[in-house]
Each structure stands twice: as structure tokens, then as C-alpha cells.
Design a protein around this motif. Structure first.
Motif, short mmCIF file in Angstrom:
data_model
loop_
_atom_site.label_atom_id
_atom_site.label_comp_id
_atom_site.label_asym_id
_atom_site.label_seq_id
_atom_site.Cartn_x
_atom_site.Cartn_y
_atom_site.Cartn_z
N SER A 23 10.28 -60.16 51.23
CA SER A 23 10.37 -59.88 52.66
C SER A 23 10.84 -58.44 52.84
O SER A 23 10.29 -57.54 52.22
N THR A 24 11.87 -58.23 53.64
CA THR A 24 12.28 -56.87 53.98
C THR A 24 13.17 -56.23 52.93
O THR A 24 13.31 -55.01 52.90
N GLY A 25 13.79 -57.02 52.09
CA GLY A 25 14.71 -56.47 51.11
C GLY A 25 16.09 -56.22 51.65
O GLY A 25 16.91 -55.61 50.98
N ASP A 26 16.38 -56.67 52.85
CA ASP A 26 17.71 -56.47 53.40
C ASP A 26 18.72 -57.32 52.64
O ASP A 26 18.49 -58.51 52.41
N PRO A 27 19.85 -56.73 52.22
CA PRO A 27 20.85 -57.50 51.48
C PRO A 27 21.28 -58.74 52.25
O PRO A 27 21.48 -58.70 53.46
N GLY A 28 21.38 -59.86 51.55
CA GLY A 28 21.84 -61.09 52.16
C GLY A 28 20.76 -61.92 52.81
O GLY A 28 21.03 -63.03 53.27
N SER A 29 19.51 -61.40 52.85
CA SER A 29 18.49 -62.15 53.58
C SER A 29 17.41 -62.74 52.68
O SER A 29 16.81 -63.74 53.03
N VAL A 30 17.14 -62.14 51.55
CA VAL A 30 16.03 -62.64 50.73
C VAL A 30 16.38 -62.71 49.26
O VAL A 30 15.56 -62.45 48.40
N GLY A 31 17.62 -63.05 48.96
CA GLY A 31 17.95 -63.28 47.57
C GLY A 31 19.13 -62.49 47.04
O GLY A 31 19.57 -62.74 45.94
N TRP A 32 19.65 -61.52 47.79
CA TRP A 32 20.80 -60.75 47.31
C TRP A 32 22.05 -61.54 47.63
O TRP A 32 22.52 -61.54 48.75
N GLU A 33 22.62 -62.21 46.64
CA GLU A 33 23.59 -63.25 46.91
C GLU A 33 25.03 -62.91 46.56
O GLU A 33 25.93 -63.71 46.81
N PHE A 34 25.28 -61.75 45.94
CA PHE A 34 26.65 -61.45 45.52
C PHE A 34 27.65 -61.49 46.67
O PHE A 34 28.82 -61.79 46.47
N ASP A 35 27.18 -61.16 47.88
CA ASP A 35 28.11 -61.08 49.00
C ASP A 35 28.26 -62.41 49.73
O ASP A 35 28.97 -62.49 50.73
N ARG A 36 27.63 -63.46 49.24
CA ARG A 36 27.70 -64.76 49.91
C ARG A 36 28.79 -65.63 49.29
O ARG A 36 28.87 -65.76 48.06
N PRO A 37 29.62 -66.28 50.11
CA PRO A 37 30.63 -67.18 49.54
C PRO A 37 30.03 -68.26 48.65
O PRO A 37 30.67 -68.70 47.69
N SER A 38 28.80 -68.66 48.93
CA SER A 38 28.16 -69.72 48.14
C SER A 38 27.95 -69.31 46.69
O SER A 38 27.80 -70.17 45.81
N PHE A 39 27.95 -68.00 46.42
CA PHE A 39 27.72 -67.57 45.04
C PHE A 39 28.93 -67.81 44.16
O PHE A 39 28.81 -67.87 42.93
N MET A 59 28.01 -57.07 32.56
CA MET A 59 28.47 -55.97 33.38
C MET A 59 29.55 -56.42 34.35
O MET A 59 29.45 -57.48 34.96
N LEU A 60 30.60 -55.61 34.49
CA LEU A 60 31.66 -55.91 35.44
C LEU A 60 31.09 -55.97 36.86
O LEU A 60 30.42 -55.05 37.30
N GLU A 61 31.35 -57.06 37.56
CA GLU A 61 30.87 -57.21 38.94
C GLU A 61 31.82 -58.16 39.67
O GLU A 61 31.60 -59.37 39.73
N VAL A 62 32.89 -57.60 40.21
CA VAL A 62 33.81 -58.41 41.00
C VAL A 62 33.16 -58.69 42.34
O VAL A 62 32.74 -57.77 43.04
N LEU A 63 33.06 -59.96 42.69
CA LEU A 63 32.42 -60.30 43.95
C LEU A 63 33.29 -59.89 45.13
O LEU A 63 34.52 -59.93 45.05
N PRO A 64 32.68 -59.50 46.24
CA PRO A 64 33.47 -59.14 47.42
C PRO A 64 34.22 -60.32 48.01
O PRO A 64 35.11 -60.14 48.84
N THR A 65 33.87 -61.54 47.57
CA THR A 65 34.48 -62.75 48.09
C THR A 65 35.59 -63.29 47.20
O THR A 65 36.10 -64.39 47.45
N GLN A 66 35.98 -62.55 46.14
CA GLN A 66 36.99 -63.06 45.24
C GLN A 66 38.01 -61.97 44.89
O GLN A 66 37.73 -60.78 45.04
N THR A 67 39.16 -62.41 44.42
CA THR A 67 40.17 -61.46 43.98
C THR A 67 39.83 -60.98 42.57
O THR A 67 39.07 -61.62 41.83
N LEU A 68 40.42 -59.87 42.21
CA LEU A 68 40.25 -59.34 40.87
C LEU A 68 40.76 -60.33 39.83
O LEU A 68 40.15 -60.54 38.78
N GLN A 69 41.89 -60.97 40.14
CA GLN A 69 42.47 -61.92 39.20
C GLN A 69 41.57 -63.14 39.01
O GLN A 69 41.41 -63.65 37.89
#
Length: 324
Positions: A23-39, A59-69
Motif C-alpha cells: 500500500s502506501t508504506g506509511d509506518p504502522g499501516s501496512v506491516g511496520w509493527e515495531f511501534d505497535r503494543p501488539s508486537f 541487531m539491537l532494537e529496543v521497542l518504543p513500547t518497552q523499557t530498556l530493562q
């Protein structure tokens, strides 16, 4: 040089971009899931599949929905190690921020850089990939990818200044930044990448190329790695259909229109001379070779296993590595 399997790591893009480009490639709309709590619930499963595919690191990838710990616990539970992550910085004016005369606002522009330094150091890393952010309006995404579209020399010099400041922030924290090129950003072509590297001292900024993205722009990646080998601290590799890349450049094709094709491929299935490029690294190379499949050509777990099979076929086990 002789790379071993321990040099290789994986970015978990396979699991989050299966539909990206449909689709449009907009984050969060067609498969970019790192920023979703469901991930969060999927993350341990994904890391387990990375391990089961054969990889020992991710690769290091801390989710925006979780703490570093919390991230550190999930990674530890998976049995994987982490390898350098990725951070980007944009031009403030392109994001509607005027920092003229406002030193505090300009200082805060680099808060995300400081956070990634903190994450890296907490997890025992002292290197990070540093890239230019995608510009709003995305002319190199929505209009023409991989061709240096809408080039502006003055803007590129502004990018140099911002990248240089970000490098200073990271270096002050004890983290070595490695300049990362990416199609769709203002550091896209070989000439743009080299311009930034030439403008900033190697003592402040290493090179961290994505040889797949360089190949997409038409660069001879074997020659490029040979010319810059002593400055490369880590690198990304990906495979792709280079005939499709050439056609897409000539037709000024948008990024996600290219991605919607069977364009990105698992290593060994495309045309990028990955092994030849990696052979140009110095004998004492101690960095990470990060495998990326920006959009898998098969089911994600199979994509990861196929990627590891290519590594196992072409590179020996490290002397201390137990047989898998």
C-alpha cells in the motif's frame, strides 16, 4: 580476510515488513509493527526463531513500547547477543523546527541520539550505525528512489553539519558512530555518501555502509568496500534484483513501488556481489556483518533460515564456536 559465522547478525525486518509496500508504506499501516503494543507479545517468538534459524546474535532494537530493562531481559531469555543498532537524525527545518537563536531546542534535537547511546552502552556495545532521517514529503521515497533525486548541494552540507554534531554527541558518550547510507534519504548515492565521509574526520565518524542500498543506486560495491575498508567498523548487507533496480532508477520509480516487486531477496538469491565485497575487508576486521532482508521473498522464519544457510555455506565456524 576470512570472516567466520560469528561475524554475522540479523535484523528482524523479515517479520515486520511482510506486507510493507502493498500500500502506501506509511509506518504502522501496512506491516511496520515495531511501534505497535501488539508486537511485544511477538518479540520473544521472533527472537526465538532468529536463534533457531542458526544466528547467535541480533541487531539491537529496543521497542518504543518497552523499557530498556525489559528488552534486555527478552534478549537474555532468547540466548542471543546483540550487535550495533541504528539511529537517525534529520534536518530540524524539514520537520518544522526553527532552532535559530534557540540553543536549548537545538540541544534537545539530539535527545534521541543520546538515548541510543544509552541503550548501546547498557547492552555492552560501543558502536552504532548513524544515518540521515527520511525527509518529510519524502521525494526520494514517493517520487524517485535510488537516483539522487532532488539533489541540493547546500542541503547536503547542512546534513554534514547535523551528522557531525550527532557524531560528537555519540563520541562524547563513548560510542563510535558509523555513517550509514540509505535509499530514500539525503545520503543515498555513492557521491553523497563519500561527500559526508570526506567532510567529517575518521576519528569522529567511521563508515557503516549498507552495500545493498549502495548497489541499488548503481555503485560498484566491491570497489567501494576496497576503497573504504580501513574506515568500515560494521556494515549491512542485503541482496536484491539488480536488473530491477536499474530499470527502476531509469524510470524514476517510487521506493515502495520497487519494494512491492520481488526486489529484496535473501542473500545468495540476488545479484549483489556480497561475498566479493566482504572479501575486501581488512584481515583484522572485528565488526558485525548485519544481514537484512527488507522484504522477504518467503515466509519470515524460512527467510531467516535461508539467510543462515547462505552464511553456513560460505563462511567457516569460528574456532571457538560449538557445532550447531
Amino acid at each position: 580476510m576470512t570472516l567466520t559465522r560469528d561475524h554475522f547478525s540479523l535484523n528482524t525486518l523479515q517479520w515486520i515488513t511482510v506486507s510493507l509496500g502493498d500500500s502506501t508504506g506509511d509506518p504502522g499501516s501496512v506491516g511496520w509493527e515495531f511501534d505497535r503494543p501488539s508486537f511485544l507479545a511477538r518479540q520473544p517468538i521472533v527472537l526465538g526463531q532468529v536463534r533457531d534459524a542458526g544466528f547467535s546474535s541480533v541487531m539491537l532494537e529496543v521497542l518504543p513500547t518497552q523499557t530498556l530493562q525489559a528488552y534486555a531481559r527478552v534478549v537474555a531469555d532468547s540466548g542471543l547477543k546483540v550487535t550495533p543498532g541504528y539511529v537517525h537524525i534529520g534536518l530540524p527545518e524539514e520537520f518544522g523546527r526553527d532552532h535559530t537563536g534557540d540553543d536549548e531546542a537545538h540541544f534537545r534535537w539530539f535527545d534521541g541520539i543520546r538515548r541510543r547511546a544509552e541503550e548501546s552502552l547498557y547492552l555492552g556495545l560501543d558502536r552504532v550505525f548513524l544515518a540521515a532521517d527520511m525527509a518529510p514529503g519524502r521525494p526520494r521515497i514517493d517520487e524517485a528512489a535510488a537516483s539522487g533525486h532532488a539533489f541540493d548541494a547546500a542541503r547536503l552540507d547542512r546534513v554534514v553539519n547535523v551528522i557531525g554534531e550527532a557524531a560528537e554527541v555519540l563520541t562524547a558518550e563513548g560510542v563510535t558512530p558509523a555513517l550509514h547510507n540509505h535509499v530514500g534519504t539525503w545520503i543515498e548515492t555513492e557521491a553523497e555518501y563519500d561527500h559526508v565521509l570526506d567532510a567529517i574526520s575518521p576519528s569522529l565518524l567511521a563508515a557503516g555502509p549498507d552495500i545493498g542500498h549502495l548497489a541499488w543506486t548503481g555503485t560498484d560495491v566491491v570497489a567501494w568496500v576496497a576503497a573504504h575498508a580501513d574506515r568500515i567498523s560494521d556494515l549491512h548487507v542485503k541482496d536484491m534484483d539488480l536488473a530491477l533496480a536499474k530499470t527502476a532508477r531509469e524510470k524514476k520509480t517510487p521506493y515502495f513501488d520497487v519494494m512491492a516487486e520481488r526486489f529484496f531477496l535473501e542473500p545468495g538469491l540476488g545479484d549483489v556481489p556480497i561475498r566479493e565485497a566482504l572479501a575486501e575487508l581488512p584481515d583484522d576486521f572485528g565488526g558485525t556483518v548485519l544481514i537484512e532482508v527488507d522484504k522477504p521473498s518467503m515466509e519470515p522464519f524460512e527467510s531467516a533460515k535461508t539467510s543462515w544457510a547462505w552464511i553456513a555455506e560460505n563462511y567457516p565456524a569460528a574456532p571457538t564456536e560449538a557445532h550447531r
